[in-house]
Design an enzyme around this catalytic site. Sequence first.
Site, PDB file in Angstrom:
ATOM      1  N   LYS A 106       0.835  -1.207   0.000  1.00 30.83           N
ATOM      2  CA  LYS A 106       0.000   0.000   0.000  1.00 30.83           C
ATOM      3  C   LYS A 106       0.869   1.255   0.000  1.00 30.83           C
ATOM      4  CE  LYS A 106      -2.756  -0.703   3.686  1.00 30.83           C
ATOM      5  NZ  LYS A 106      -4.018  -0.750   4.469  1.00 30.83           N
TER       6      LYS A 106
ATOM      7  N   ASN B  34      -9.213   8.705   9.245  1.00 28.79           N
ATOM      8  CA  ASN B  34      -9.609   9.742   8.300  1.00 28.79           C
ATOM      9  C   ASN B  34      -9.927  11.002   9.097  1.00 28.79           C
ATOM     10  OD1 ASN B  34      -9.367   8.435   5.789  1.00 28.79           O
ATOM     11  ND2 ASN B  34     -11.177   7.233   6.276  1.00 28.79           N
TER      12      ASN B  34
ATOM     13  N   ARG C  77     -11.434  13.873   9.106  1.00 27.93           N
ATOM     14  CA  ARG C  77     -12.425  14.765   8.485  1.00 27.93           C
ATOM     15  C   ARG C  77     -13.799  14.140   8.600  1.00 27.93           C
ATOM     16  NH1 ARG C  77     -13.452  11.289   4.401  1.00 27.93           N
ATOM     17  NH2 ARG C  77     -11.682  10.113   3.646  1.00 27.93           N
TER      18      ARG C  77
HETATM   19  P1  ADP Z   1      -7.411   3.914   1.347  1.00 27.08           P
HETATM   20  O1  ADP Z   1      -6.926   4.992   2.255  1.00 27.08           O
HETATM   21  O2  ADP Z   1      -6.699   3.915   0.015  1.00 27.08           O
HETATM   22  O3  ADP Z   1      -8.900   3.863   1.243  1.00 27.08           O
HETATM   23  P2  ADP Z   1      -7.332   1.757   3.372  1.00 27.08           P
HETATM   24  O4  ADP Z   1      -6.096   1.347   4.064  1.00 27.08           O
HETATM   25  O5  ADP Z   1      -8.340   2.545   4.145  1.00 27.08           O
HETATM   26  O6  ADP Z   1      -6.933   2.524   2.024  1.00 27.08           O
HETATM   27  O7  ADP Z   1      -8.050   0.456   2.796  1.00 27.08           O
HETATM   28  C1  ADP Z   1      -9.176   0.519   1.949  1.00 27.08           C
HETATM   29  C2  ADP Z   1      -9.694  -0.886   1.663  1.00 27.08           C
HETATM   30  O8  ADP Z   1      -8.653  -1.698   1.076  1.00 27.08           O
HETATM   31  C3  ADP Z   1     -10.147  -1.661   2.890  1.00 27.08           C
HETATM   32  O9  ADP Z   1     -11.475  -1.374   3.251  1.00 27.08           O
HETATM   33  C4  ADP Z   1      -9.977  -3.087   2.374  1.00 27.08           C
HETATM   34  O10 ADP Z   1     -11.044  -3.408   1.471  1.00 27.08           O
HETATM   35  C5  ADP Z   1      -8.700  -3.034   1.557  1.00 27.08           C
HETATM   36  N1  ADP Z   1      -7.505  -3.313   2.419  1.00 27.08           N
HETATM   37  C6  ADP Z   1      -6.605  -2.426   2.904  1.00 27.08           C
HETATM   38  N2  ADP Z   1      -5.665  -3.029   3.676  1.00 27.08           N
HETATM   39  C7  ADP Z   1      -5.966  -4.348   3.690  1.00 27.08           C
HETATM   40  C8  ADP Z   1      -5.392  -5.525   4.317  1.00 27.08           C
HETATM   41  N3  ADP Z   1      -4.313  -5.450   5.095  1.00 27.08           N
HETATM   42  N4  ADP Z   1      -5.988  -6.724   4.103  1.00 27.08           N
HETATM   43  C9  ADP Z   1      -7.100  -6.815   3.327  1.00 27.08           C
HETATM   44  N5  ADP Z   1      -7.680  -5.770   2.698  1.00 27.08           N
HETATM   45  C10 ADP Z   1      -7.136  -4.542   2.870  1.00 27.08           C
END
Ligand code: ADP
Length: 446
Positions: free
Chosen positions: A158, A287, A289
């Site tokens: 990520k 988040n 906000r």
């Molecule tokens: P963003 O900020 O890009 O939205 P997030 O970290 O909040 O990223 O993750 C968004 C979505 O991505 C989560 O709701 C899930 O569907 C998937 N996701 C993120 N991290 C993981 C993980 N470690 N394992 C499985 N799915 C993940």
Amino acid sequence: MFNRVLIANRGEIALRIGRALRSLGVEVCMIHGREDRLSTPVRFSDDSRPILRSNPLDSYLDIEAVIDAAKSMGVDAIHPGYGFLAENADFVRRLEEEEITFIGPSSDVIRLLGDKIEARKAMEAAGLPVAKGSSESVSSADEAVSLASEIGYPVIIKAAAGGGGIGMQIVHDSSEFSSALNLCQSRARSAFGDDRVFVEKYIEGAQHIEFQVLADGKNAIHFGERFCSIQRRHQKLLEEGPWLSDEVRSEIGSKVCAGAEAVGYRGLATFEFLRDSNGDFYFLEVNPRVQVEHTVTEMITGEDMVQLGIRVAAGESLPLTQEDVKFNGHAIQFRINAEDPRKFVPSPGKLWECHFPGGVGVRVDTHAHVGYDMPGCFDSLLAKMIVWGKDRNEAIARSRAALAETVIIGVDTVIPLHRAILDERDFLDRRVTIRYLENHPSILED
Ligand code: ADP
């Protein structure tokens, strides 16, 4: 309280924030681009300034132009809504220099939380559960492979500066690493101007659960959870709450409050988690906000989240205690996106006909109206329908009725998909994970 506030946003959230300001007796100022000059939130504002740019997004992203507009309208504060400048630490720092209040946390807190690697560290130190993963950014495939063998496959790569699900790559074995790493880095560089990425355990069969928090810089309280597992391309489509038992809510709730207090948080925040099939929680991000789905929390607590966020920004301490927060019934939000309901391709265009539902427990937040020309350059959220019932079954039954009387002609919407979900067995039985739509590929055909 403030006298005048500038809303540096557009669409449904601008209208929503305007309502909260007006009910506090505060004058509403707006900026707008060319596409939005006749929009509902601009028409209802007390004052507005055009910021015309050839790229429509720049009307809402040009920091100095927004500050000039704020000064020319004599506002005391700026509400950023979500998206655009809401999580831009440079913008918040400039407002601090100009002594214009930002309705949200300080620039330092935004910078810390905007970096997922730093946010993970801070929240782990505050006692929140995090998934196994790297504590620094990872730049080479070799480094990532050795980390992944410690963590165990599958893993997810990520972007440290990530948002909107952009760039994430799931990796099942070491042979996939170098192309996945390159892809994630290049997407991160073009979307966020920052190519730092990190590796985390991929949580299988996970549910997305998030907590709504309000803090005043010293103390924090929570307003329970929202269940947001029905997603397309890692973006939410349908959200509901409550979802957890009272015991689990208060256990995770006290942890998120400790997390917010540890960083001196002020304003509304959402703490996002994944929960695996064993019921274990893993912190994802904060988040900093107001969120699209704050409405679910408003329906089950009866509290005005946006107004509370404005009040703490104006210097009030928390106006209620944790014991004052009571939950009642169940709410479901349907994002009515102007998109093809199968492929999720945006469907801009003019609305020839537009009728939204009403009735007990039904709320619609929208800037749409007959004749509205839905632009293709912004996100595709046209309306949010939030339905409340005494329990989940009543909320579902009312939702079916409400969606049946929603008419939008001129653009495609995801309403047919929402109606299909409401009749689908796994959804009705609460057997929903973040792969729900992938696991039900023919839901619209069944
Ligand atoms: P963003 O900020 O890009 O939205 P997030 O970290 O909040 O990223 O993750 C968004 C979505 O991505 C989560 O709701 C899930 O569907 C998937 N996701 C993120 N991290 C993981 C993980 N470690 N394992 C499985 N799915 C993940």
